[in-house]
Each structure stands twice: as structure tokens, then as C-alpha cells.
Write a protein that holds these residues in place. Structure first.
Motif, mmCIF file in Angstrom:
data_model
loop_
_atom_site.group_PDB
_atom_site.id
_atom_site.type_symbol
_atom_site.label_atom_id
_atom_site.label_comp_id
_atom_site.label_asym_id
_atom_site.label_seq_id
_atom_site.Cartn_x
_atom_site.Cartn_y
_atom_site.Cartn_z
ATOM 1 N N GLU A 219 38.609 27.006 63.981
ATOM 2 C CA GLU A 219 37.304 27.305 63.364
ATOM 3 C C GLU A 219 37.218 28.782 63.006
ATOM 4 N N LYS A 220 37.707 29.627 63.904
ATOM 5 C CA LYS A 220 37.707 31.074 63.649
ATOM 6 C C LYS A 220 38.644 31.412 62.493
ATOM 7 N N LEU A 221 39.801 30.749 62.475
ATOM 8 C CA LEU A 221 40.759 30.952 61.395
ATOM 9 C C LEU A 221 40.133 30.601 60.049
ATOM 10 N N GLU A 222 39.425 29.487 60.012
ATOM 11 C CA GLU A 222 38.794 29.057 58.752
ATOM 12 C C GLU A 222 37.828 30.118 58.219
ATOM 13 N N VAL A 223 37.042 30.675 59.109
ATOM 14 C CA VAL A 223 36.074 31.718 58.703
ATOM 15 C C VAL A 223 36.809 32.907 58.098
ATOM 16 N N GLN A 224 37.865 33.376 58.798
ATOM 17 C CA GLN A 224 38.631 34.528 58.316
ATOM 18 C C GLN A 224 39.390 34.181 57.036
ATOM 19 N N ALA A 225 39.972 32.980 57.002
ATOM 20 C CA ALA A 225 40.785 32.563 55.856
ATOM 21 C C ALA A 225 39.936 32.425 54.598
ATOM 22 N N ASP A 226 38.747 31.868 54.735
ATOM 23 C CA ASP A 226 37.863 31.710 53.572
ATOM 24 C C ASP A 226 37.516 33.064 52.960
ATOM 25 N N LYS A 227 37.279 34.043 53.829
ATOM 26 C CA LYS A 227 36.960 35.401 53.344
ATOM 27 C C LYS A 227 38.168 35.993 52.611
ATOM 28 N N LEU A 228 39.352 35.834 53.224
ATOM 29 C CA LEU A 228 40.566 36.380 52.615
ATOM 30 C C LEU A 228 40.884 35.683 51.293
ATOM 31 N N TYR A 229 40.670 34.393 51.267
ATOM 32 C CA TYR A 229 40.959 33.625 50.044
ATOM 33 C C TYR A 229 40.083 34.115 48.888
ATOM 34 N N ARG A 230 38.798 34.306 49.176
ATOM 35 C CA ARG A 230 37.877 34.776 48.122
ATOM 36 C C ARG A 230 38.275 36.178 47.647
ATOM 37 N N LYS A 231 38.800 36.972 48.575
ATOM 38 C CA LYS A 231 39.208 38.341 48.233
ATOM 39 C C LYS A 231 40.498 38.344 47.410
ATOM 40 N N TYR A 232 41.511 37.581 47.855
ATOM 41 C CA TYR A 232 42.830 37.628 47.223
ATOM 42 C C TYR A 232 42.920 36.873 45.904
ATOM 43 N N ARG A 233 42.138 35.824 45.733
ATOM 44 C CA ARG A 233 42.275 34.997 44.520
ATOM 45 C C ARG A 233 41.858 35.757 43.260
ATOM 46 N N LYS A 234 41.151 36.892 43.445
ATOM 47 C CA LYS A 234 40.766 37.699 42.277
ATOM 48 C C LYS A 234 41.971 38.436 41.705
ATOM 49 N N LYS A 235 42.998 38.621 42.541
ATOM 50 C CA LYS A 235 44.155 39.418 42.130
ATOM 51 C C LYS A 235 45.468 38.638 42.121
ATOM 52 N N TYR A 236 45.572 37.632 43.047
ATOM 53 C CA TYR A 236 46.832 36.901 43.180
ATOM 54 C C TYR A 236 46.645 35.422 42.840
ATOM 55 N N HIS A 237 47.794 34.787 42.504
ATOM 56 C CA HIS A 237 47.746 33.357 42.160
ATOM 57 C C HIS A 237 48.995 32.659 42.697
ATOM 58 N N GLY A 238 48.880 31.328 42.841
ATOM 59 C CA GLY A 238 50.010 30.506 43.214
ATOM 60 C C GLY A 238 50.684 30.907 44.511
ATOM 61 N N PHE A 239 52.027 30.998 44.489
ATOM 62 C CA PHE A 239 52.820 31.304 45.684
ATOM 63 C C PHE A 239 52.438 32.666 46.287
ATOM 64 N N GLU A 240 52.229 33.653 45.397
ATOM 65 C CA GLU A 240 51.889 35.004 45.865
ATOM 66 C C GLU A 240 50.563 35.006 46.622
ATOM 67 N N LEU A 241 49.601 34.214 46.151
ATOM 68 C CA LEU A 241 48.298 34.110 46.815
ATOM 69 C C LEU A 241 48.455 33.507 48.218
ATOM 70 N N ILE A 242 49.260 32.438 48.298
ATOM 71 C CA ILE A 242 49.487 31.778 49.592
ATOM 72 C C ILE A 242 50.160 32.729 50.578
ATOM 73 N N GLN A 243 51.167 33.496 50.109
ATOM 74 C CA GLN A 243 51.877 34.440 50.970
ATOM 75 C C GLN A 243 50.954 35.542 51.478
ATOM 76 N N LYS A 244 50.105 36.059 50.586
ATOM 77 C CA LYS A 244 49.150 37.106 50.987
ATOM 78 C C LYS A 244 48.170 36.563 52.031
ATOM 79 N N LEU A 245 47.760 35.325 51.837
ATOM 80 C CA LEU A 245 46.833 34.679 52.760
ATOM 81 C C LEU A 245 47.488 34.499 54.134
#
Length: 270
Positions: A219-245
Motif C-alpha cells: 500500500e505504501k509502495l503504491e502511494v509512492q509509485a503513483d507519485k513517481l509515475y505522474r512525475k516521470y511520465r512527463k519526461k520518460y516513456h516506455g522501457f525508460e519510464l519503467i526503469q526510472k520508476l
């Protein structure tokens, strides 16, 4: 040339001080203690040297009493007393005289002060030995005395203090992973002055006593991951986005298995 005491008068605002008149002229005042000690009385003759000696004795007595009052609130180190008297514009020579007298009378003793200071910190704080030693150094206590006194702070007492801090930390509500909270705990214990040995013992104890709930961690991971996903998807895509996450979540102390579970869920939704 000798001068004669023609009058001794009690001061109106300070009944324990006396004005001394020489040849019918006011010349100086003294405390009751100095008056008695030097046997001052009407008709007594004084030389210039004797007058100087008496006024210096009164000066000493005045600041000695101030030092006693300063000690009445709590014990002081020699440096604290020295700084206090310097703040009152007392000369270095007179300060050393006063400190010497206080030490002779066992009213000033750095080892006794350091021991009392340590016992107070053990009783009323959660500070480890390194932090307490640092505080004592700031009060002018020598390393020799500090090393001697700190032996009284047993490993058992240190462990008890550190474990209490750990219990408070681990039961606080937090959105961080268990591993991240352990890292934060290590830093907190280090800042509080505990040794690596004590810190490692505490961390090991917490790991053995505290059962990590995988569902809560996720549950804690989901909270942190959702924030990171919203942050990274503005700059990264596809495989690179997943790796950054993955990297971001791993740095936050989450288990790789839980991270992969979230990534799988994310890819399914996409």
C-alpha cells in the motif's frame, strides 16, 4: 600618612554594607564580612596600603558572593563560572582567585559537575554518549574527565535508551517503506550520539521483533509509485519510464518483488 576612621555608618538600602569615613570624610564602603575580618572600628588608623588592601578584599568578596549565587541555581563547570565572571567585567586575576577559593571549598569541581551532568542526561534525555561528551566539551570539561565519567554510562543503559527511541520511531505513522524507516532510524540514533555497535544491535533487535506486513508495504509502495509515475511520465516513456520508476522505488527501500508486482499491474492497465 595614616588616616583615622572617624565614623562607620550602615547604608540605608543595604544594611549589610557600611560606609567608612576617614578624618570625617567618606572614603569607601565594605561588606559586613570585610568589616569583621579586618576588625574595622572607630579610631582605627589606616595607611594607604591598608586602605587598598581592604577595598580589594571587599571587591573580591562582592564577586565571590555573586559566584556563590550563580552556583545556587545548579552546579557549574569552571569554564561556565569563568565566563560568568568575565561577563561581569571581573579581571582575570580576580577570577582565578575566586575560582581557586571555590575549588578549595569544594563548591567547584569539574569531575563532580561532569558526573552530575551525565546522570541528569541519562535520567531526562534520550542522548547517547557521544552527544553528551560533546555537550561537556562545550562546557570546558577536559577529555580526560569526560573519558573517565562516560564509563558510568553502561552499554545496557545506552541500549535501553536507543531501543526506546527505536520503538517511538517504528510506531509512528509513515508512508515510507520499512527499509527506508530503518535507514532513518540509523541516522536518528547517530545524531543522538550512539555508537555503531549500539545502532547495529538496535536495528537487529527491531528486525527480529517487528513483523513487516507485505500488504501494508505494498500500500505504501503504491502511494509512492503513483507519485513517481505522474512525475516521470512527463519526461520518460516506455522501457525508460519503467526503469526510472523501478530505480526510484528501489531507492526508497521497497522490496524488488513488490516493485515488480506494481510494474506488472501498471503494464496490464496500459
Amino acid at each position: 600618612m595614616l588616616k583615622t576612621i572617624t565614623k562607620i555608618a550602615t547604608q540605608k538600602k543595604a544594611t549589610n554594607r557600611f560606609n567608612i569615613y576617614l578624618d570625617d570624610e567618606y572614603v569607601f564602603s565594605v561588606s559586613e564580612d570585610v568589616l569583621i575580618k579586618h576588625h574595622l572600628h572607630k579610631g582605627m588608623q589606616l595607611s594607604e596600603e591598608e586602605i587598598e588592601k581592604i577595598t580589594q578584599a571587599d571587591f573580591f568578596h562582592k564577586f565571590y558572593i555573586m559566584a556563590i549565587r550563580y552556583l545556587s541555581y545548579r552546579m557549574r563547570s569552571e569554564q561556565e563560572m569563568r565566563n560568568y565572571l568575565l561577563g561581569k567585567d571581573v579581571s582575570n586575576e580576580l577570577i582565578e582567585e575566586i575560582i581557586g577559593k571555590l575549588k578549595t571549598e569544594k563548591l567547584l569541581n569539574d569531575e563532580d559537575f561532569a558526573l552530575a551532568f551525565l546522570q541528569d542526561r541519562i535520567l531526562h534525555s534520550s542522548k547517547g554518549p557521544k552527544l553528551i561528551a560533546q555537550e561537556l566539551r562545550k562546557k570546558g570539561i577536559s577529555d580526560e574527565i569526560i573519558n573517565n565519567v562516560m564509563k558510568r554510562y553502561t552499554k545496557e543503559e545506552q541500549l535501553e535508551k536507543a531501543l526506546k527511541l527505536a520503538q517511538k520511531h517504528i510506531h509512528k505513522k509513515s508512508s515510507h517503506s520499512f527499509q527506508k524507516r530503518m535507514e532513518q532510524l540509523k541516522v536518528r540514533l547517530m545524531q543522538n550520539g550512539f555508537s555503531k555497535e549500539i545502532i547495529n544491535d538496535v536495528i537487529a533487535k527491531v528486525h527480529s521483533d517487528f513483523e513487516v506486513d507485505p500488504d501494508v508495504e505494498y500500500e505504501k509502495l503504491e502511494v509512492q509509485a503513483d507519485k513517481l509515475y505522474r512525475k516521470y511520465r512527463k519526461k520518460y516513456h516506455g522501457f525508460e519510464l519503467i526503469q526510472k520508476l523501478k530505480e526510484g522505488l528501489f531507492r526508497r527501500g521497497f522490496d524488488l518483488e513488490l516493485i515488480n508486482k506494481y510494474i506488472e499491474m501498471l503494464e496490464e492497465e496500459r
